[in-house]
Design a protein around this motif. Structure first.
Motif, mmCIF file in Angstrom:
data_model
loop_
_atom_site.group_PDB
_atom_site.id
_atom_site.type_symbol
_atom_site.label_atom_id
_atom_site.label_comp_id
_atom_site.label_asym_id
_atom_site.label_seq_id
_atom_site.Cartn_x
_atom_site.Cartn_y
_atom_site.Cartn_z
ATOM 1 N N LEU A 136 0.863 -1.187 0.000
ATOM 2 C CA LEU A 136 0.000 0.000 0.000
ATOM 3 C C LEU A 136 0.891 1.226 0.000
ATOM 4 C CD1 LEU A 136 -3.116 0.692 2.239
ATOM 5 C CD2 LEU A 136 -1.231 2.337 2.176
ATOM 6 N N SER A 137 0.507 2.236 -0.771
ATOM 7 C CA SER A 137 1.335 3.445 -0.826
ATOM 8 C C SER A 137 0.472 4.702 -0.823
ATOM 9 C CB SER A 137 2.244 3.430 -2.056
ATOM 10 O OG SER A 137 1.497 3.310 -3.247
ATOM 11 N N VAL A 138 1.032 5.747 -0.193
ATOM 12 C CA VAL A 138 0.346 7.049 -0.139
ATOM 13 C C VAL A 138 1.370 8.154 -0.417
ATOM 14 C CG1 VAL A 138 -1.101 8.609 1.221
ATOM 15 C CG2 VAL A 138 -1.267 6.134 1.579
ATOM 16 N N GLN A 157 -3.680 2.421 -3.299
ATOM 17 C CA GLN A 157 -2.837 3.608 -3.401
ATOM 18 C C GLN A 157 -3.709 4.852 -3.288
ATOM 19 O OE1 GLN A 157 0.996 5.099 -5.967
ATOM 20 N NE2 GLN A 157 -0.507 3.894 -7.052
ATOM 21 N N LEU A 158 -3.244 5.804 -2.498
ATOM 22 C CA LEU A 158 -3.937 7.082 -2.319
ATOM 23 C C LEU A 158 -2.994 8.207 -2.706
ATOM 24 C CD1 LEU A 158 -6.189 8.970 -1.189
ATOM 25 C CD2 LEU A 158 -5.065 8.748 1.057
ATOM 26 N N GLU A 200 -7.237 5.956 -5.111
ATOM 27 C CA GLU A 200 -8.051 7.121 -4.776
ATOM 28 C C GLU A 200 -7.212 8.390 -4.846
ATOM 29 O OE1 GLU A 200 -10.154 6.722 -1.068
ATOM 30 O OE2 GLU A 200 -10.420 4.550 -1.324
ATOM 31 N N ASN A 201 -7.910 9.516 -4.963
ATOM 32 C CA ASN A 201 -7.265 10.821 -4.942
ATOM 33 C C ASN A 201 -7.999 11.722 -3.953
ATOM 34 O OD1 ASN A 201 -7.267 13.704 -7.132
ATOM 35 N ND2 ASN A 201 -5.760 13.198 -5.584
ATOM 36 N N VAL A 219 -2.572 18.737 8.439
ATOM 37 C CA VAL A 219 -3.537 17.907 9.163
ATOM 38 C C VAL A 219 -4.567 17.259 8.246
ATOM 39 C CG1 VAL A 219 -5.001 19.913 9.714
ATOM 40 C CG2 VAL A 219 -5.137 17.841 11.121
ATOM 41 N N ASN A 220 -5.088 17.973 7.258
ATOM 42 C CA ASN A 220 -6.107 17.377 6.376
ATOM 43 C C ASN A 220 -5.526 16.254 5.530
ATOM 44 O OD1 ASN A 220 -8.288 18.999 7.225
ATOM 45 N ND2 ASN A 220 -7.583 20.678 5.921
ATOM 46 N N LYS A 221 -4.271 16.375 5.195
ATOM 47 C CA LYS A 221 -3.611 15.308 4.440
ATOM 48 C C LYS A 221 -3.394 14.087 5.344
ATOM 49 C CE LYS A 221 -1.361 18.664 1.376
ATOM 50 N NZ LYS A 221 -1.796 19.930 1.960
ATOM 51 N N ARG A 222 -3.050 14.350 6.601
ATOM 52 C CA ARG A 222 -2.865 13.237 7.540
ATOM 53 C C ARG A 222 -4.195 12.527 7.826
ATOM 54 N NH1 ARG A 222 0.084 17.319 10.116
ATOM 55 N NH2 ARG A 222 -1.269 17.386 11.961
ATOM 56 N N LEU A 223 -5.265 13.282 7.934
ATOM 57 C CA LEU A 223 -6.571 12.668 8.183
ATOM 58 C C LEU A 223 -6.958 11.730 7.046
ATOM 59 C CD1 LEU A 223 -8.596 15.705 9.616
ATOM 60 C CD2 LEU A 223 -7.508 13.835 10.882
ATOM 61 N N ALA A 224 -6.654 12.148 5.808
ATOM 62 C CA ALA A 224 -6.934 11.284 4.658
ATOM 63 C C ALA A 224 -6.110 10.002 4.726
ATOM 64 C CB ALA A 224 -6.652 12.038 3.359
ATOM 65 N N LEU A 225 -4.853 10.131 5.156
ATOM 66 C CA LEU A 225 -3.986 8.958 5.312
ATOM 67 C C LEU A 225 -4.563 7.992 6.339
ATOM 68 C CD1 LEU A 225 -1.177 7.429 5.089
ATOM 69 C CD2 LEU A 225 -0.472 8.866 7.027
ATOM 70 N N TYR A 226 -4.952 8.499 7.506
ATOM 71 C CA TYR A 226 -5.454 7.625 8.568
ATOM 72 C C TYR A 226 -6.680 6.837 8.107
ATOM 73 C CZ TYR A 226 -2.664 10.935 11.383
ATOM 74 O OH TYR A 226 -1.668 11.733 11.888
ATOM 75 N N ASP A 227 -7.578 7.513 7.428
ATOM 76 C CA ASP A 227 -8.789 6.839 6.941
ATOM 77 C C ASP A 227 -8.437 5.728 5.948
ATOM 78 O OD1 ASP A 227 -10.609 8.300 8.434
ATOM 79 O OD2 ASP A 227 -10.932 9.810 6.877
#
Length: 465
Positions: free
Chosen positions: A301-303, A345-346, A380-381, A393-401
């Motif tokens: 998995l990659s982000v 991948q996100l 996903e994007n 923070v908003n980028k980290r929240l997307a990662l956690y989800d």
């Protein structure tokens, strides 16, 4: 006699033609500085540049290089000088030394359209991917991998916090070459747990900055082991090298090797889950995320964050210095990112850097390749049009989800009573607590190399063994 006279006449005619051609060329040579002034006057813009960049430069046939479009005119004029330009605002441009890695957004889009014609199904794409992977490993000089030192990791100063621990770690990647980082572990875990690499990017303060600590601590609180580590010739790597060594081509190879060696170590843990192995990073860390995913099949998995682009390859030799983007007749980060298909991948993009066109250009390109496997939903994007180049923070929240969704992590452990993710339980530490080798580097091993020249020798020797 007649033949001799004809030969002399032919020679003289050639000399006249050559002289005329030289005179003609010279007549149309104009100082670059004067040409720039003409451009400013004709298109009503302001162009700034370092004086040394244009000094003593001449443009041949300058008048013929003008076009109705300002930017096409600048391209025609500056390409002959190995100079590029960038728009700074309405009616304002700057000139800069040639950036070999940089294309225009339109050229990036056109390259993707060109590349798309080479594959129309999974079989043709797999052939292309194999070609790219083999070439990239050769370009990085990592095929075969250099011999691995037998030393044990250096681990120190374990700290216990709310739901996680942090430990300072250094690994010997090549004889005398060390990569330093922070290992985050959940305090309580059952069975196998995910492994997540977090390579640092080109942000101030390196892996010590708050957003890196938040990201890795939350990963551990959710139930994963996370490792945050320095760029080459950044952070504690500066105990061995100079800052300018970061911008050498071999830095790209060393950073890729760092990631591979760290993954070797983390997967040796008894509770490491080899089926759940992720990598995420922003900026230069995003470049590493795409590259390591492409060349190391263990990543599942990659982000990549604020780095996916068809026209920008990073701008640092540590991201493109070894020529990986020349593989396969020419590639770019969008095609390299697509090599992850069909794994989850996100892409996290924003509206204020080179990822601004991801939703319309790069993401559809990658999603088409996922479609070859019937797995469009695995990529996903998350686009943040009002944000800029960071791992905020908003980028980290997307990662956690995304991690919770695909790795079945317990996101409830980091949510507050309203269901929102709460990073406030993370302890942000000061730099010294995170040093592996002590405040002044006093604990650096005695065998540590101390120059880039030594690194080149060690790398060459390790390839022979």
């Amino acid at each position: 006699m007649i033949r001799k006279l004809l030969f002399i006449a032919w020679v003289l005619l050639g000399m006249i033609n050559t002289s005329f051609a030289q005179t003609s060329d010279d007549a149309f040579k104009v100082p670059l500085k004067d040409v720039i002034t003409q451009v400013e006057n004709r298109y009503k813009v302001k162009i700034r540049y370092p004086e040394d960049l244009v000094k003593d430069r001449l443009v041949t046939y300058a008048g013929w290089r003008f076009r109705p479009s300002l930017e096409e005119t600048l391209t025609n004029i500056l390409a002959s000088q190995d100079i590029t330009f960038a728009k700074e605002g309405e009616g304002r441009y700057k000139l800069q030394n040639f950036q070999y890695h940089l294309k225009t957004p339109l050229q990036g889009k056109q390259q993707l359209e060109f590349l798309s014609a080479f594959y129309n199904d999974a079989a043709s794409w797999e052939k292309r991917k194999a070609e790219l992977k083999d070439c990239m490993l050769q370009a990085l000089q990592l095929s075969p991998l250099p011999a691995k030192p037998r030393s044990q990791p250096i681990r120190s100063n374990k700290r216990i916090f709310n739901g996680y621990s942090v430990e300072n770690v250094a690994l010997e990647v090549l004889p005398g070459l060390y990569v330093s980082g922070s290992l985050y572990l959940p305090l309580k875990s059952k069975g196998k747990i995910p492994v997540i690499l977090n390579p640092d990017g080109h942000f101030g303060d390196g892996r010590y900055r708050a957003d890196a600590q938040y990201r890795c601590a939350v990963q551990a609180q959710m139930g994963a082991m996370a490792f945050s580590y320095d760029l080459f010739a950044w952070g504690e790597s500066l105990l061995q090298f100079k800052p300018e060594d970061h911008r050498r081509a071999l830095a790209q190879t060393i950073q890729a090797l760092n990631g591979i060696r760290i993954l070797d170590w983390m997967l040796s843990f008894k509770n490491a889950d080899p089926k759940r192995v992720a990598i995420t990073g922003g900026s230069g860390g995003g470049s590493q995320a795409m590259l390591i995913t492409a060349i190391d099949p263990r990543i599942t998995l990659s982000v990549p964050v604020v780095m996916l682009s068809s026209y920008h390859s990073g701008g640092c030799p540590c991201e493109s210095g070894m020529g990986i983007h020349l593989c396969g007749g020419g590639t770019n980060n969008a095609e390299i990112a697509a090599m992850a298909a069909p794994k989850p991948q996100l892409f996290i993009s924003d509206g204020k850097d080179w990822t601004q066109q991801v939703p319309e250009v790069e993401f559809p390109f990658v999603q088409r390749i996922y479609g070859f496997y019937g797995k469009q939903g695995m990529v996903e994007n998350r686009h943040l049009p009002t944000e800029g180049h960071d791992y905020g923070v908003n980028k980290r929240l997307a990662l956690y989800d995304f991690l919770a969704k695909h790795f079945k992590l317990n996101i409830k452990k980091v949510q507050d009573g309203s269901g929102k993710i709460d990073e406030s339980k993370v302890t942000i530490e000061k730099y010294p607590a995170m040093y592996v080798f002590g405040p002044k580097g006093e604990n650096l091993p005695s065998n540590a190399i101390k120059s880039f020249a030594d690194l080149e020798k060690v790398f060459a020797e390790s390839k022979r063994n």
